[in-house]
Design an enzyme around this catalytic site. Structure first.
Site, short mmCIF file in Angstrom:
data_model
loop_
_atom_site.label_atom_id
_atom_site.label_comp_id
_atom_site.label_asym_id
_atom_site.label_seq_id
_atom_site.Cartn_x
_atom_site.Cartn_y
_atom_site.Cartn_z
N ASP A 37 20.32 -17.12 -22.27
CA ASP A 37 20.52 -15.89 -23.04
C ASP A 37 19.80 -14.69 -22.44
O ASP A 37 19.41 -13.78 -23.16
CB ASP A 37 20.07 -16.09 -24.51
CG ASP A 37 20.57 -17.40 -25.07
OD1 ASP A 37 21.78 -17.65 -24.95
OD2 ASP A 37 19.77 -18.19 -25.61
N GLY A 59 25.75 -12.37 -18.47
CA GLY A 59 27.12 -11.85 -18.57
C GLY A 59 27.19 -10.40 -18.13
O GLY A 59 28.09 -10.01 -17.38
N HIS A 98 28.14 -15.94 -22.84
CA HIS A 98 27.86 -14.70 -22.12
C HIS A 98 28.47 -13.53 -22.87
O HIS A 98 29.66 -13.53 -23.16
CB HIS A 98 28.44 -14.77 -20.69
CG HIS A 98 27.74 -15.78 -19.84
ND1 HIS A 98 28.17 -16.14 -18.59
CD2 HIS A 98 26.62 -16.49 -20.05
CE1 HIS A 98 27.33 -17.04 -18.09
NE2 HIS A 98 26.39 -17.26 -18.96
N THR A 99 27.64 -12.56 -23.18
CA THR A 99 28.14 -11.40 -23.91
C THR A 99 28.26 -10.21 -22.96
O THR A 99 27.33 -9.91 -22.23
CB THR A 99 27.17 -11.03 -25.06
OG1 THR A 99 26.92 -12.21 -25.80
CG2 THR A 99 27.75 -9.96 -25.96
N THR A 153 23.70 -27.75 -28.72
CA THR A 153 24.69 -26.85 -29.31
C THR A 153 25.80 -27.65 -30.00
O THR A 153 26.71 -27.07 -30.57
CB THR A 153 25.32 -25.97 -28.22
OG1 THR A 153 25.92 -26.83 -27.24
CG2 THR A 153 24.28 -25.09 -27.54
N THR A 159 19.56 -29.04 -20.89
CA THR A 159 20.97 -29.39 -21.01
C THR A 159 21.25 -30.46 -19.95
O THR A 159 20.32 -30.98 -19.31
CB THR A 159 21.86 -28.13 -20.88
OG1 THR A 159 23.21 -28.52 -21.18
CG2 THR A 159 21.79 -27.49 -19.51
N ASP A 171 14.45 -2.33 -23.31
CA ASP A 171 14.35 -1.42 -24.44
C ASP A 171 13.76 -2.07 -25.69
O ASP A 171 13.16 -1.40 -26.53
CB ASP A 171 15.74 -0.85 -24.77
CG ASP A 171 16.77 -1.96 -24.96
OD1 ASP A 171 16.96 -2.75 -24.01
OD2 ASP A 171 17.37 -2.05 -26.05
#
Ligand code: IMP
Length: 435
Positions: A20, A24, A48-49, A139, A250, A344
């Protein structure tokens, strides 16, 4: 948008923490200067965002490069493919106007079936029965059971088998026999019915037929034609089955080391490895995390960073940046440069802590402990750095960051011994500082 370094023949993007990290977004950024984007490990456990023109895309199996028109998107042999998820994802992309015509899948990738997901859940439940000590917090996407079957061989199904219904039926009968014994007493319905599974999977196979190919030869043909390949690591280094915090990992090689086996492209072709790290650390699921903050600091990071799983929606465990772990990951992957993500999120802290060593049974060490049991005994040793109060989401150049924020980046570079070439200050493509 292009980065300041010229692209090599092969570039890898790998997560340096427990997943995370924002891979992406970086893959999407680097895809512009590559011809082909390749997944080599993991499956629908990865999330992936990518935000393009204000639109958010959450991808699990399809390589993020698909969002760039004209790029070839390859799912390599090392990936475990949940066919329903793959179809769901391609249909959702098409519905939003993203063409998936260029997506191909290795005939040697393994198939995640309904019984793998049942087995994943069953094993986790059984492990939790002993007080939760040996549950991994997976998951539940069937990843571990599918890779286990790949190693077991007799009960495995590969993508190429979908196009041979007779052989497929035989394989599924064997697999169901084994799984019925294992999952005794569980109402599995059609998940353990070889006939039903065969007709479902061969129907999906027919739909996938144009996409199924020998991706190893395809990638070598591409290299010979001078194409530039981008390898997109799923999950992350500290979750690697060999080099991560075992057993809380994993079941695949998520590091750049997995590229060769997961695609058939030898490691010597790799000339850039971009390591993706957050400005802090997060983890989902069980297992040690020395810098975890179960307090206001952790909560603040979680809320500002929207640290909830892309795949499962679970709140992520949050804490200060663990540079000991990150430096280990840089070493293991042969990282050439680093992307510092979610910077940020740290705005507003008076002081920012970074972990630069561990105390283990009274001894100080600057080495990571790549074993889940050992790492549980590591106490983080922090160095305190001045924070920055200003929001930085609108900053577009590293030199325009607040002075203390620039110092934070300098400190990371010095500690890791590699350049921070990308800094992300928000989810949008434009919120990216290139150094
Ligand atoms: P599995 O991959 O579903 O077997 O889960 C094993 C462990 O890896 C669990 O702790 C998961 O939460 C974690 N995990 C797997 N994939 C990812 C990922 O992409 N991001 C974060 N954690 C992950």
């Amino acid at each position: 948008m292009t980065t300041s370094t010229s692209p090599g023949t092969c570039t890898a993007v790998v997560g340096l923490h427990w997943g995370d990290e924002g891979k992406g977004k970086v893959v999407d950024l680097l895809a512009a200067e590559h011809d082909t984007v390749v997944r080599y490990n993991g499956g629908a456990n990865a999330g992936h965002t990518v935000v393009v023109d204000g639109q958010k895309f959450a991808l699990h199996l399809v390589p993020s490069g698909i969002l760039y028109p004209g790029k070839l998107a390859v799912v390599g042999n090392g990936v475990v493919v949940d066919l329903e998820k793959l179809l769901e994802e391609t249909e959702a992309l098409e519905a939003r106007g993203v063409s998936t015509e260029s997506l191909v899948v290795s005939s040697r990738a393994h198939v995640v079936t309904a019984y793998h997901k049942l087995e994943d859940e069953f094993r986790e439940r059984l492990a939790a029965g002993d007080g939760g000590g040996s549950a991994i917090g997976t998951t539940k996407r069937g990843i571990g059971p599918c890779y286990a079957d790949k190693a077991q061989r007799a009960t495995a199904v590969r993508i190429g088998d979908l196009l041979r219904p007779d052989a497929l039926h035989e394989k599924l009968e064997t697999a169901c026999r084994f799984k019925r014994a294992l999952l005794e007493g569980l109402d599995a319905g059609e998940a353990l019915d070889a006939d039903a599974l065969t007709s479902r999977l061969s129907a999906v196979g027919e739909r996938l037929r144009p996409r199924i190919t020998d991706t190893t030869y395809l990638l070598h043909d591409q290299l010979r034609a001078g194409k530039r390949l981008l390898f997109e690591g799923g999950n992350a280094t500290l979750l690697d089955v060999d080099h991560g915090t075992y057993p809380y990992v994993t079941s695949s090689n998520c590091t750049a080391l997995g590229i060769s086996t997961g695609t058939g492209v030898p490691g010597r072709g790799l000339d850039r490895v971009v390591g993706i790290m957050k400005a802090y650390t997060t983890r989902v699921g069980a297992g040690p995390m020395p810098t975890e903050q179960k307090n206001e600091t952790g909560n603040r990071i979680r809320e500002r960073g929207r640290e909830y799983g892309t795949t499962t929606g679970r709140p992520r465990r949050c804490g200060w940046l663990d540079l000991v772990a990150t430096r280990y990951s840089v070493m293991i992957n042969g990282v050439t440069d680093v992307a510092l993500m979610l910077f940020d999120v740290l705005a507003g802290f008076d002081q920012i802590q970074v972990c630069t060593a561990y105390d283990v049974a009274g001894e100080r060490t600057d080495r990571f402990l790549p074993d889940g049991i050992d790492l549980a005994h590591a106490e983080p040793v922090y160095q305190s750095l001045p924070g920055f109060s200003e929001e930085i989401t609108a900053v577009r150049a590293r030199r325009d960051l607040p002075a203390t924020a620039q110092k934070y980046v300098d400190f990371i570079e010095e500690f890791l011994g590699v350049r921070v070439s990308i800094i992300s200050v928000g989810p949008g493509r434009e919120q990216t500082l290139l150094a």
